[in-house]
Every structure is written in C-alpha cells, then in structure tokens.
Design an enzyme around this catalytic site. Sequence first.
Site, mmCIF file in Angstrom:
data_model
loop_
_atom_site.group_PDB
_atom_site.id
_atom_site.type_symbol
_atom_site.label_atom_id
_atom_site.label_comp_id
_atom_site.label_asym_id
_atom_site.label_seq_id
_atom_site.Cartn_x
_atom_site.Cartn_y
_atom_site.Cartn_z
ATOM 1 N N ASP A 54 0.833 -1.202 0.000
ATOM 2 C CA ASP A 54 0.000 0.000 0.000
ATOM 3 C C ASP A 54 0.868 1.252 0.000
ATOM 4 O OD1 ASP A 54 -2.585 1.475 0.487
ATOM 5 O OD2 ASP A 54 -1.542 1.965 2.344
ATOM 6 N N GLU A 126 -1.935 -5.271 -3.850
ATOM 7 C CA GLU A 126 -1.000 -4.556 -2.981
ATOM 8 C C GLU A 126 0.092 -5.481 -2.461
ATOM 9 O OE1 GLU A 126 -3.865 -1.009 -1.245
ATOM 10 O OE2 GLU A 126 -3.564 -2.819 -0.033
#
Length: 239
Positions: A54, A126
């Site tokens: 992320d 992610e």
Amino acid sequence: MTKTPTLSQADRLTLEAAIGHAFVEKERLDWALTHASARTHKAGNYERLEFLGDRVLGLCIAELLFRTFGTATEGELSVRLNQLVSAETCAAVADEMQLHLFIRTGADVKKLTGKRMLNVRADVVESLIAALYLDGGLEVARKFILRYWEGRAVRPDGARRDAKTELQEWAHAKFGVTPVYRVDDRSGPDHDPRFTVTVEVAGAAPETGIERSKRAAEQVAATRILEREGIWQPQSAQK
C-alpha cells in the site's frame, strides 16, 4: 481459485509474464497470493505484504501524478491519488491480470461476493507490489505499477467514481471540511417528484442539482462543483 499449495511452473510463467518480472525468490510470489484463510500454506499469508505494498503504491502513484499533472493543485492531486489507490482500482487491475485464477484462499473466503471479494482482489494486488519491491527493489515495483496504472492516471475522466465520494475527498484535501447537502425544494406529484438540492463546501461556491430523487440531485450538484473546479472534465468535452 487454485487449491494447490504452490504455483505450477506453467502458472508461474504465465503470471510472471503478466507482472513483467521473473522472481528471484519464488516463494515471495506464493506468499503474495496466499490469503490468511489458507492456513495450510507454510510460506505465510499476504497481510504483512499488503501493508508494505500500500505504501509503495502510494509513493509511485504520487510521483506519477506529480510529474504528469504539472499545473494541478495539491487538492486535485490528492483526489486523483485516492482514486488510483482505491480498492476499486486495485481490484480492476487484479481482474485485468486474472489474478483470481491464482489466489489461494480457504473455503469460507471462496464464497465471498461483492465488496468483500473486491477487497480480497485489491489486497492481493498490494501484496504483489510489496513482493516485487522486496524481490527487485523500487524500480521493479514502479515498472509494474506504471504498466497497469499509467493509462488509468491519464484518462480524460480521471477514472470517475461516485461524484459525492469524489467531492468529499476533494473537500477534505483542499479545505479540511465535509460537503453539506441541503434539500431546497420538493415539487411535483408523488409519482414524478422533483428534488432541488444544494451542496455547500466551505471555501467554494455552492452548486445546485434538480432530479427525480434526492440522491440523484445530490450527485448532479456534486458533479457541477467537480467540473467547475477542474477535478472532472465536463462530459460534453470528452466526446
């Protein structure tokens, strides 16, 4: 979704081609594809990778937007950033790559639908970015991100989402406030009503929308501010 404990050689080659990187540490790719519910897999699951990925995604997208939109304000860049790192966009990348063919989950997760399954697909993207970062460094991760996000970043509509969501993110980023919607009027018969709604953002001029439902009128009003402020390109200009 595959039930095998590790990727087959054929699947690995297919996925690495889609990623654009041959993993040096092959188990990193297995790790990135493994949900916590697949408890028999010894390599661990992708939750820690998701945390790192992320941050890497956010950095690379922020840099891409900074370089691409040289005249955009900080608030405008923040809105685009939030769009491009959203679960919806990450899940769309997962779908483009057909990652659902390779993700390992437990039986309960396989039954998920809608938003919860969308989040699983987004989380895997992610985690994959983190695996690339750990295996090859920032440039390898950035190359993958540009491969799947650069086109999305420069679309004329800015990868449009819900207008109220967009306006709220812009208002938070630019003014630190939340938009306020007010119903000014309801007219017409019950079977064909008309709602007049005004949206106000402290620091910006208000806009009004008129539609057959309160929500639709709110969307129109929000869209008018977004287009007026240059966050969204007017639909007529895109044709």
